[in-house]
Write a protein that holds these residues in place. Structure first.
Motif, PDB file in Angstrom:
ATOM      1  N   VAL A 109     -16.591 -37.025 -51.208  1.00  0.00           N
ATOM      2  CA  VAL A 109     -16.658 -35.568 -51.030  1.00  0.00           C
ATOM      3  C   VAL A 109     -17.631 -34.976 -52.031  1.00  0.00           C
ATOM      4  O   VAL A 109     -18.480 -34.131 -51.692  1.00  0.00           O
ATOM      5  CB  VAL A 109     -15.257 -34.942 -51.183  1.00  0.00           C
ATOM      6  CG1 VAL A 109     -15.366 -33.419 -51.241  1.00  0.00           C
ATOM      7  CG2 VAL A 109     -14.358 -35.357 -50.025  1.00  0.00           C
ATOM      8  N   GLY A 110     -17.524 -35.402 -53.296  1.00  0.00           N
ATOM      9  CA  GLY A 110     -18.445 -34.895 -54.314  1.00  0.00           C
ATOM     10  C   GLY A 110     -19.882 -35.275 -54.023  1.00  0.00           C
ATOM     11  O   GLY A 110     -20.803 -34.471 -54.224  1.00  0.00           O
ATOM     12  N   PHE A 111     -20.079 -36.499 -53.534  1.00  0.00           N
ATOM     13  CA  PHE A 111     -21.430 -36.933 -53.206  1.00  0.00           C
ATOM     14  C   PHE A 111     -22.008 -36.121 -52.056  1.00  0.00           C
ATOM     15  O   PHE A 111     -23.171 -35.706 -52.098  1.00  0.00           O
ATOM     16  CB  PHE A 111     -21.432 -38.419 -52.843  1.00  0.00           C
ATOM     17  CG  PHE A 111     -22.714 -38.875 -52.215  1.00  0.00           C
ATOM     18  CD1 PHE A 111     -23.877 -38.955 -52.965  1.00  0.00           C
ATOM     19  CD2 PHE A 111     -22.767 -39.188 -50.871  1.00  0.00           C
ATOM     20  CE1 PHE A 111     -25.066 -39.349 -52.383  1.00  0.00           C
ATOM     21  CE2 PHE A 111     -23.945 -39.585 -50.282  1.00  0.00           C
ATOM     22  CZ  PHE A 111     -25.104 -39.674 -51.046  1.00  0.00           C
ATOM     23  N   LEU A 112     -21.211 -35.882 -51.019  1.00  0.00           N
ATOM     24  CA  LEU A 112     -21.705 -35.093 -49.890  1.00  0.00           C
ATOM     25  C   LEU A 112     -22.072 -33.687 -50.323  1.00  0.00           C
ATOM     26  O   LEU A 112     -23.074 -33.113 -49.861  1.00  0.00           O
ATOM     27  CB  LEU A 112     -20.651 -35.057 -48.786  1.00  0.00           C
ATOM     28  CG  LEU A 112     -20.454 -36.362 -48.004  1.00  0.00           C
ATOM     29  CD1 LEU A 112     -19.278 -36.237 -47.042  1.00  0.00           C
ATOM     30  CD2 LEU A 112     -21.722 -36.728 -47.237  1.00  0.00           C
ATOM     31  N   ALA A 113     -21.270 -33.108 -51.226  1.00  0.00           N
ATOM     32  CA  ALA A 113     -21.587 -31.770 -51.731  1.00  0.00           C
ATOM     33  C   ALA A 113     -22.907 -31.793 -52.495  1.00  0.00           C
ATOM     34  O   ALA A 113     -23.757 -30.901 -52.327  1.00  0.00           O
ATOM     35  CB  ALA A 113     -20.454 -31.274 -52.629  1.00  0.00           C
ATOM     36  N   ALA A 114     -23.110 -32.838 -53.325  1.00  0.00           N
ATOM     37  CA  ALA A 114     -24.362 -32.952 -54.071  1.00  0.00           C
ATOM     38  C   ALA A 114     -25.533 -33.206 -53.145  1.00  0.00           C
ATOM     39  O   ALA A 114     -26.634 -32.675 -53.346  1.00  0.00           O
ATOM     40  CB  ALA A 114     -24.239 -34.080 -55.098  1.00  0.00           C
TER      41      ALA A 114
END
Length: 243
Positions: A109-114
């Motif tokens: 999730v954090g990677f997709l946001a980044a």
């Protein structure tokens, strides 16, 4: 933690990427910080910048590894299968497995946001999906069915990732079976061909025959009743168990 020699830049890059993913797994709701990655990798900020001069460069490398990992998992299963529809089935199975390691969902999730926040990264993801879609269309099954399975697999992955009421238990199993059937040609099975089949039950021993003594000298040319029993009348082997 293993010490990576300074003369091994490829290993240092992987160490930094591993550290970045661990940071995302713990703090996926926060922007990825180069300082946090350097601390996690036990490297100086200057050492990190030597390999990834900007945050965008780090995200770019994470993006490649993320996509390449999924691509390799799908291709490996499809190649091992080799039958029509193998890539669509592999895409479904890999996507439906979801994040299994602790913190993996948070990291994704954090990677997709980044990824979405970085200019150009979303376009790169679109291009990769176009490649995957084209491969599915060429999967030797109905391209509409293959596309439906791909869209369903993406939806399952996203539902699992974000906790959007993902199907579980028997409902999930039946749903996946139905989707596999869409891309499994008639006359074949949707099971993984690399899974060994259950062993056959041992055959029952053949009936032993004992010749009887002739009742008279003239009966020497006539076989006894027990001798006339042919071998194909022996009890057959038990059938294979059905999975």
């Amino acid at each position: 933690m293993a010490v990576v020699p300074a003369s091994d830049p490829a290993a240092t890059r992987q160490r930094l990427l591993d550290a970045a993913w661990r940071v995302l797994a713990r703090h996926g709701d926060q922007p990825l910080s180069l300082d946090a990655v350097a601390r996690e990798a036990t490297l100086s900020k200057g050492g990190l910048l030597h390999h990834f001069p900007t945050r965008a460069a780090l995200i770019d490398a994470l993006h490649d590894r993320w996509n390449d990992g999924f691509d390799a998992a799908v291709t490996g299963r499809a190649t091992a299968d080799g039958r029509p529809g193998s890539r669509a089935r592999a895409y479904l199975e890999v996507g439906a497995e979801g994040a299994t390691a602790p913190g993996e969902a948070t990291a994704e999730v954090g990677f997709l946001a980044a990824l979405i926040a970085e200019p150009g990264q979303l376009q790169r993801l679109r291009e990769r999906y176009e490649t995957w879609q084209e491969r599915l269309v060429q999967d030797r099954v109905d391209p509409v069915a293959a596309s439906v399975v791909r869209m369903a697999a993406d939806g399952i992955w996203l539902a699992d990732l974000l906790g959007l009421a993902p199907p579980a238990g028997d409902l999930r199993r039946r749903m996946l079976d139905m989707l596999r059937a869409l891309v499994t040609p008639p006359g074949t099975t949707a099971t993984d061909p690399t899974t060994p089949a259950p062993p056959a039950a041992p055959a029952a021993p053949a009936v032993q025959t004992v010749p009887t003594a002739p009742s008279s000298p003239g009966a020497l040319g006539a076989p006894a009743a027990a001798d006339r029993q042919s071998s194909h009348r022996s009890p057959p082997a038990a059938p294979l168990a059905r999975g």
